[in-house]
Design a protein around this motif. Structure first.
Motif, PDB file in Angstrom:
ATOM      1  N   MET A   1       0.823  -1.193   0.000  1.00 17.46           N
ATOM      2  CA  MET A   1       0.000   0.000   0.000  1.00 17.46           C
ATOM      3  C   MET A   1       0.866   1.256   0.000  1.00 17.46           C
ATOM      4  SD  MET A   1      -3.486   0.428   1.576  1.00 17.46           S
ATOM      5  CE  MET A   1      -4.454   1.833   1.448  1.00 17.46           C
ATOM      6  N   ASP A   2       2.008   1.189   0.706  1.00 18.21           N
ATOM      7  CA  ASP A   2       2.925   2.320   0.729  1.00 18.21           C
ATOM      8  C   ASP A   2       3.409   2.665  -0.670  1.00 18.21           C
ATOM      9  OD1 ASP A   2       5.067   2.703   3.639  1.00 18.21           O
ATOM     10  OD2 ASP A   2       3.103   3.522   3.148  1.00 18.21           O
ATOM     11  N   THR A   3       3.756   1.651  -1.467  1.00 14.60           N
ATOM     12  CA  THR A   3       4.226   1.893  -2.831  1.00 14.60           C
ATOM     13  C   THR A   3       3.134   2.489  -3.689  1.00 14.60           C
ATOM     14  OG1 THR A   3       4.498  -0.518  -2.650  1.00 14.60           O
ATOM     15  CG2 THR A   3       6.120   0.677  -3.922  1.00 14.60           C
ATOM     16  N   LEU A   4       1.946   1.997  -3.534  1.00 16.74           N
ATOM     17  CA  LEU A   4       0.821   2.536  -4.283  1.00 16.74           C
ATOM     18  C   LEU A   4       0.593   3.991  -3.887  1.00 16.74           C
ATOM     19  CD1 LEU A   4      -1.374   1.931  -6.322  1.00 16.74           C
ATOM     20  CD2 LEU A   4      -2.822   1.173  -4.447  1.00 16.74           C
ATOM     21  N   SER A   5       0.695   4.263  -2.630  1.00 19.62           N
ATOM     22  CA  SER A   5       0.503   5.608  -2.130  1.00 19.62           C
ATOM     23  C   SER A   5       1.599   6.547  -2.665  1.00 19.62           C
ATOM     24  CB  SER A   5       0.510   5.585  -0.600  1.00 19.62           C
ATOM     25  OG  SER A   5       0.434   6.881  -0.103  1.00 19.62           O
ATOM     26  N   ASN A   6       2.834   6.086  -2.668  1.00 21.69           N
ATOM     27  CA  ASN A   6       3.931   6.897  -3.196  1.00 21.69           C
ATOM     28  C   ASN A   6       3.769   7.141  -4.692  1.00 21.69           C
ATOM     29  OD1 ASN A   6       5.212   7.220  -0.765  1.00 21.69           O
ATOM     30  ND2 ASN A   6       6.616   5.492  -1.049  1.00 21.69           N
ATOM     31  N   SER A   7       3.377   6.121  -5.432  1.00 18.57           N
ATOM     32  CA  SER A   7       3.204   6.297  -6.876  1.00 18.57           C
ATOM     33  C   SER A   7       2.022   7.219  -7.174  1.00 18.57           C
ATOM     34  CB  SER A   7       3.049   4.954  -7.586  1.00 18.57           C
ATOM     35  OG  SER A   7       1.893   4.293  -7.138  1.00 18.57           O
ATOM     36  N   GLN A   8       1.000   7.159  -6.334  1.00 19.48           N
ATOM     37  CA  GLN A   8      -0.131   8.080  -6.519  1.00 19.48           C
ATOM     38  C   GLN A   8       0.300   9.521  -6.249  1.00 19.48           C
ATOM     39  OE1 GLN A   8      -3.002   6.332  -3.842  1.00 19.48           O
ATOM     40  NE2 GLN A   8      -4.111   5.347  -5.536  1.00 19.48           N
ATOM     41  N   ILE A   9       1.123   9.708  -5.243  1.00 16.07           N
ATOM     42  CA  ILE A   9       1.630  11.046  -4.923  1.00 16.07           C
ATOM     43  C   ILE A   9       2.490  11.562  -6.073  1.00 16.07           C
ATOM     44  CG2 ILE A   9       3.196  12.332  -3.407  1.00 16.07           C
ATOM     45  CD1 ILE A   9       2.145  10.554  -1.099  1.00 16.07           C
ATOM     46  N   ILE A  10       3.339  10.714  -6.604  1.00 21.11           N
ATOM     47  CA  ILE A  10       4.200  11.109  -7.732  1.00 21.11           C
ATOM     48  C   ILE A  10       3.343  11.445  -8.950  1.00 21.11           C
ATOM     49  CG2 ILE A  10       5.932  10.263  -9.372  1.00 21.11           C
ATOM     50  CD1 ILE A  10       7.165   8.693  -6.994  1.00 21.11           C
ATOM     51  N   ALA A  11       2.346  10.632  -9.238  1.00 21.25           N
ATOM     52  CA  ALA A  11       1.471  10.881 -10.389  1.00 21.25           C
ATOM     53  C   ALA A  11       0.708  12.193 -10.210  1.00 21.25           C
ATOM     54  CB  ALA A  11       0.500   9.718 -10.572  1.00 21.25           C
ATOM     55  N   ALA A  12       0.178  12.406  -9.020  1.00 22.52           N
ATOM     56  CA  ALA A  12      -0.568  13.639  -8.754  1.00 22.52           C
ATOM     57  C   ALA A  12       0.348  14.855  -8.859  1.00 22.52           C
ATOM     58  CB  ALA A  12      -1.218  13.577  -7.377  1.00 22.52           C
ATOM     59  N   SER A  13       1.554  14.736  -8.326  1.00 25.15           N
ATOM     60  CA  SER A  13       2.531  15.837  -8.405  1.00 25.15           C
ATOM     61  C   SER A  13       2.887  16.141  -9.845  1.00 25.15           C
ATOM     62  CB  SER A  13       3.805  15.478  -7.625  1.00 25.15           C
ATOM     63  OG  SER A  13       3.522  15.279  -6.271  1.00 25.15           O
ATOM     64  N   THR A  14       3.060  15.105 -10.629  1.00 26.54           N
ATOM     65  CA  THR A  14       3.389  15.289 -12.041  1.00 26.54           C
ATOM     66  C   THR A  14       2.257  16.003 -12.762  1.00 26.54           C
ATOM     67  OG1 THR A  14       4.744  13.284 -12.002  1.00 26.54           O
ATOM     68  CG2 THR A  14       4.065  14.092 -14.161  1.00 26.54           C
ATOM     69  N   ILE A  15       1.051  15.593 -12.505  1.00 24.59           N
ATOM     70  CA  ILE A  15      -0.118  16.219 -13.142  1.00 24.59           C
ATOM     71  C   ILE A  15      -0.222  17.688 -12.728  1.00 24.59           C
ATOM     72  CG2 ILE A  15      -2.650  16.236 -13.191  1.00 24.59           C
ATOM     73  CD1 ILE A  15      -2.476  13.137 -13.117  1.00 24.59           C
ATOM     74  N   ILE A  16       0.002  17.964 -11.459  1.00 25.32           N
ATOM     75  CA  ILE A  16      -0.056  19.351 -10.974  1.00 25.32           C
ATOM     76  C   ILE A  16       1.027  20.187 -11.650  1.00 25.32           C
ATOM     77  CG2 ILE A  16       0.342  20.816  -8.939  1.00 25.32           C
ATOM     78  CD1 ILE A  16      -1.133  18.587  -7.313  1.00 25.32           C
ATOM     79  N   LEU A  17       2.225  19.633 -11.769  1.00 24.91           N
ATOM     80  CA  LEU A  17       3.324  20.354 -12.442  1.00 24.91           C
ATOM     81  C   LEU A  17       2.982  20.628 -13.903  1.00 24.91           C
ATOM     82  CD1 LEU A  17       6.540  18.662 -11.005  1.00 24.91           C
ATOM     83  CD2 LEU A  17       5.820  21.038 -10.721  1.00 24.91           C
ATOM     84  N   ILE A  18       2.438  19.650 -14.574  1.00 27.63           N
ATOM     85  CA  ILE A  18       2.078  19.818 -15.992  1.00 27.63           C
ATOM     86  C   ILE A  18       0.985  20.873 -16.135  1.00 27.63           C
ATOM     87  CG2 ILE A  18       0.978  18.679 -17.967  1.00 27.63           C
ATOM     88  CD1 ILE A  18       2.519  16.115 -17.116  1.00 27.63           C
ATOM     89  N   ILE A  19      -0.023  20.807 -15.303  1.00 33.75           N
ATOM     90  CA  ILE A  19      -1.109  21.800 -15.351  1.00 33.75           C
ATOM     91  C   ILE A  19      -0.556  23.193 -15.062  1.00 33.75           C
ATOM     92  CG2 ILE A  19      -3.228  22.579 -14.195  1.00 33.75           C
ATOM     93  CD1 ILE A  19      -3.969  19.571 -13.931  1.00 33.75           C
ATOM     94  N   GLY A  20       0.322  23.294 -14.084  1.00 33.47           N
ATOM     95  CA  GLY A  20       0.943  24.576 -13.760  1.00 33.47           C
ATOM     96  C   GLY A  20       1.757  25.120 -14.925  1.00 33.47           C
ATOM     97  N   PHE A  21       2.518  24.242 -15.555  1.00 33.43           N
ATOM     98  CA  PHE A  21       3.335  24.650 -16.701  1.00 33.43           C
ATOM     99  C   PHE A  21       2.453  25.099 -17.866  1.00 33.43           C
ATOM    100  CE2 PHE A  21       5.805  23.607 -20.579  1.00 33.43           C
ATOM    101  CZ  PHE A  21       6.833  24.526 -20.398  1.00 33.43           C
TER     102      PHE A  21
END
Length: 153
Positions: A1-21
């Motif tokens: 579950m920790d890995t899934l949670s970390n990958s979800q955080i990374i995916a969400a962060s990436t999406i936020i960065l892309i939207i911001g850019f």
């Protein structure tokens, strides 16, 4: 579950960065568009000093915008600032050697400076590029200019 949670955080962060850019690019594009419209309006109304300020503002932010450089060169030409106009058109040629409009505008400056042979060379290059880029109407106009210049002796 920790890995899934970390990958979800990374995916969400990436999406936020892309939207911001993308948001940043959208705002930048809107600003440049507004400055461009203002610069063209000022240029058309012969407020060359204010138009120059706007064009230079755009060049500072959108360094690859050769259309603005060509318009700034035209503005400088209208003001009789031939050396600066020549430098601007030469800069466009150095940046984009396949830009036929830059050669055409440089040829105009060279004719004003009584450099007929250099003007002819630039007109010939402009003609060649217009033909390669399949712009027959522009090519015909340049061909006519070349004929007029060579017929004058």
């Amino acid at each position: 579950m920790d890995t899934l949670s970390n990958s979800q955080i990374i995916a969400a962060s990436t999406i936020i960065l892309i939207i911001g850019f993308l948001g940043y690019l959208g705002i930048k594009t809107l600003m440049i568009s507004n400055w461009f419209k203002k610069a063209v309006y000022l240029y058309q109304n012969k407020d060359y000093e204010a138009a120059e300020t706007e064009f230079r503002k755009i060049i500072k932010i959108a360094q690859s915008n050769d259309v603005v450089r060509l318009m700034l060169g035209d503005l400088l030409n209208r003001q009789g600032r031939l050396i600066e106009a020549r430098e601007m058109f030469t800069e466009v040629i150095n940046r984009s050697p396949k830009n036929p409009d830059a050669y055409l505008r440089l040829a105009n400056i060279l004719m004003l400076e009584n450099q007929k042979q250099a003007a002819i060379t630039n007109l010939e290059k402009s003609l060649e590029l217009f033909e390669k880029q399949r712009q027959p109407q522009q090519a015909q106009k340049v061909r006519q200019i070349l004929q007029e210049i060579t017929n004058k002796g």
